[in-house]
Motif scaffolding. Sequence first.
Motif, PDB file in Angstrom:
ATOM      1  N   ALA A 149       0.815  -1.202   0.000  1.00  0.00           N
ATOM      2  CA  ALA A 149       0.000   0.000   0.000  1.00  0.00           C
ATOM      3  C   ALA A 149       0.859   1.268   0.000  1.00  0.00           C
ATOM      4  N   SER A 150       2.036   1.210   0.548  1.00  0.00           N
ATOM      5  CA  SER A 150       2.933   2.359   0.583  1.00  0.00           C
ATOM      6  C   SER A 150       4.340   1.899   0.254  1.00  0.00           C
ATOM      7  N   ARG A 151       5.136   2.844  -0.236  1.00  0.00           N
ATOM      8  CA  ARG A 151       6.525   2.510  -0.470  1.00  0.00           C
ATOM      9  C   ARG A 151       7.175   2.167   0.860  1.00  0.00           C
ATOM     10  N   ALA A 152       8.042   1.163   0.849  1.00  0.00           N
ATOM     11  CA  ALA A 152       8.629   0.659   2.095  1.00  0.00           C
ATOM     12  C   ALA A 152       9.327   1.761   2.879  1.00  0.00           C
ATOM     13  N   ALA A 153      10.020   2.658   2.184  1.00  0.00           N
ATOM     14  CA  ALA A 153      10.756   3.717   2.877  1.00  0.00           C
ATOM     15  C   ALA A 153       9.823   4.644   3.645  1.00  0.00           C
ATOM     16  N   GLU A 154       8.620   4.891   3.094  1.00  0.00           N
ATOM     17  CA  GLU A 154       7.684   5.789   3.748  1.00  0.00           C
ATOM     18  C   GLU A 154       7.232   5.236   5.092  1.00  0.00           C
ATOM     19  N   LEU A 155       7.114   3.916   5.192  1.00  0.00           N
ATOM     20  CA  LEU A 155       6.610   3.296   6.406  1.00  0.00           C
ATOM     21  C   LEU A 155       7.558   3.483   7.587  1.00  0.00           C
ATOM     22  N   ALA A 156       8.812   3.811   7.321  1.00  0.00           N
ATOM     23  CA  ALA A 156       9.793   3.987   8.387  1.00  0.00           C
ATOM     24  C   ALA A 156       9.642   5.322   9.103  1.00  0.00           C
ATOM     25  N   PHE A 157       8.929   6.283   8.491  1.00  0.00           N
ATOM     26  CA  PHE A 157       8.836   7.627   9.051  1.00  0.00           C
ATOM     27  C   PHE A 157       7.695   7.742  10.057  1.00  0.00           C
ATOM     28  N   SER A 158       7.960   8.484  11.114  1.00  0.00           N
ATOM     29  CA  SER A 158       6.912   8.894  12.042  1.00  0.00           C
ATOM     30  C   SER A 158       6.223  10.130  11.479  1.00  0.00           C
ATOM     31  N   THR A 159       5.180  10.579  12.155  1.00  0.00           N
ATOM     32  CA  THR A 159       4.504  11.812  11.757  1.00  0.00           C
ATOM     33  C   THR A 159       5.299  13.017  12.252  1.00  0.00           C
ATOM     34  N   TYR A 160       5.404  14.028  11.419  1.00  0.00           N
ATOM     35  CA  TYR A 160       6.047  15.294  11.785  1.00  0.00           C
ATOM     36  C   TYR A 160       5.440  15.789  13.098  1.00  0.00           C
ATOM     37  N   PRO A 161       6.278  16.196  14.065  1.00  0.00           N
ATOM     38  CA  PRO A 161       5.776  16.453  15.420  1.00  0.00           C
ATOM     39  C   PRO A 161       5.094  17.800  15.641  1.00  0.00           C
ATOM     40  N   ILE A 162       5.031  18.666  14.626  1.00  0.00           N
ATOM     41  CA  ILE A 162       4.439  19.992  14.800  1.00  0.00           C
ATOM     42  C   ILE A 162       3.123  20.082  14.033  1.00  0.00           C
ATOM     43  N   SER A 163       2.064  20.500  14.709  1.00  0.00           N
ATOM     44  CA  SER A 163       0.779  20.731  14.059  1.00  0.00           C
ATOM     45  C   SER A 163       0.041  21.838  14.817  1.00  0.00           C
ATOM     46  N   PRO A 164      -0.281  22.958  14.112  1.00  0.00           N
ATOM     47  CA  PRO A 164      -0.002  23.168  12.694  1.00  0.00           C
ATOM     48  C   PRO A 164       1.410  23.716  12.482  1.00  0.00           C
ATOM     49  N   PHE A 165       1.884  23.622  11.234  1.00  0.00           N
ATOM     50  CA  PHE A 165       3.084  24.336  10.831  1.00  0.00           C
ATOM     51  C   PHE A 165       2.711  25.234   9.660  1.00  0.00           C
ATOM     52  N   VAL A 166       3.544  26.234   9.407  1.00  0.00           N
ATOM     53  CA  VAL A 166       3.182  27.309   8.487  1.00  0.00           C
ATOM     54  C   VAL A 166       3.890  27.171   7.145  1.00  0.00           C
ATOM     55  N   LEU A 167       3.122  27.310   6.074  1.00  0.00           N
ATOM     56  CA  LEU A 167       3.671  27.434   4.729  1.00  0.00           C
ATOM     57  C   LEU A 167       3.337  28.831   4.206  1.00  0.00           C
ATOM     58  N   ALA A 168       4.356  29.586   3.804  1.00  0.00           N
ATOM     59  CA  ALA A 168       4.120  30.912   3.231  1.00  0.00           C
ATOM     60  C   ALA A 168       3.569  30.776   1.824  1.00  0.00           C
ATOM     61  N   ILE A 169       2.615  31.631   1.479  1.00  0.00           N
ATOM     62  CA  ILE A 169       2.000  31.635   0.155  1.00  0.00           C
ATOM     63  C   ILE A 169       2.409  32.918  -0.563  1.00  0.00           C
ATOM     64  N   ASP A 170       2.931  32.792  -1.768  1.00  0.00           N
ATOM     65  CA  ASP A 170       3.400  33.945  -2.541  1.00  0.00           C
ATOM     66  C   ASP A 170       2.213  34.845  -2.887  1.00  0.00           C
ATOM     67  N   PRO A 171       2.242  36.121  -2.466  1.00  0.00           N
ATOM     68  CA  PRO A 171       1.111  37.010  -2.750  1.00  0.00           C
ATOM     69  C   PRO A 171       1.088  37.546  -4.179  1.00  0.00           C
ATOM     70  N   ASP A 172       2.152  37.325  -4.933  1.00  0.00           N
ATOM     71  CA  ASP A 172       2.269  37.920  -6.266  1.00  0.00           C
ATOM     72  C   ASP A 172       1.944  36.955  -7.402  1.00  0.00           C
ATOM     73  N   ILE A 173       1.468  35.754  -7.080  1.00  0.00           N
ATOM     74  CA  ILE A 173       1.138  34.783  -8.120  1.00  0.00           C
ATOM     75  C   ILE A 173      -0.091  35.256  -8.908  1.00  0.00           C
ATOM     76  N   LYS A 174      -0.021  35.110 -10.214  1.00  0.00           N
ATOM     77  CA  LYS A 174      -1.128  35.527 -11.089  1.00  0.00           C
ATOM     78  C   LYS A 174      -1.741  34.311 -11.785  1.00  0.00           C
ATOM     79  N   ASP A 175      -2.998  34.448 -12.204  1.00  0.00           N
ATOM     80  CA  ASP A 175      -3.651  33.369 -12.934  1.00  0.00           C
ATOM     81  C   ASP A 175      -3.224  33.398 -14.388  1.00  0.00           C
ATOM     82  N   LYS A 176      -3.813  32.507 -15.205  1.00  0.00           N
ATOM     83  CA  LYS A 176      -3.399  32.403 -16.607  1.00  0.00           C
ATOM     84  C   LYS A 176      -3.710  33.650 -17.415  1.00  0.00           C
ATOM     85  N   ASP A 177      -4.599  34.498 -16.893  1.00  0.00           N
ATOM     86  CA  ASP A 177      -4.939  35.750 -17.579  1.00  0.00           C
ATOM     87  C   ASP A 177      -4.130  36.930 -17.055  1.00  0.00           C
TER      88      ASP A 177
END
Length: 218
Positions: free
Chosen positions: A104-132
């Motif tokens: 069901a999962s790649r063998a290497a993935e099964l070795a990892f625990s869950t990241y210990p921080i929740s929530p953690f922050v991802l910055a979102i670029d404010p200057d991204i434009k759509d296709k137009d």
Amino acid sequence: MSVGSNVKEILGLHPLAPSLARYISSLSTHASRSDPVIPEVKSYPDAVYFNYFALGLSLLFSPKDGYKPTTGLKLSDLNNDKLILDSIYIYNVPKQANAPAKGASRAAELAFSTYPISPFVLAIDPDIKDKDGKPLSRPPTLDVRMDISGKDFVHALGEPDRKGGGAGPSSGSIGIWCEWSKDGIMVEFGGDEAKGPQAWERGKDAIWKIITIFSPAQ
């Protein structure tokens, strides 16, 4: 850096950078690890991985200035000054009532625990434009909890630049994934909702499994 701050801040650092060491130390504290967490090193001529299994974290360093590490190097063998942090992999291991199916999962993935921080922050670029060429209306950050799903990422980031997976039968198929190239974020989703012929119909409810953070496309 603080573990709750923008994870992208550690991109571009050397393995022995003090701010990276503080980040790993803080994660270890949150994971209730009293001893220092030493990464498993996997070296290749074009990439060196630092796998922190107990922290749900893997760091990919890219060699620079002509440096080509050989395979099988130990941590002490590396030329750290010629390695730059290229990508960050953060793992989320959902609690399952039943044992995962074989394959069901790649063998290497099964070795990892869950990241210990929740929530953690991802910055979102404010200057991204759509296709137009019009600026997208998006929040400045995304607070990533362990239970957020595909629809939460799309709500915050908009439609992905690239996506794939989900094809084939439910057993053995690749889970769906989405990439926001301009933000430097790729998300792989897990669970039954992320696999099989109807994966994209059900994928909005799939919980994230791995988040890859990299330098955004220009």
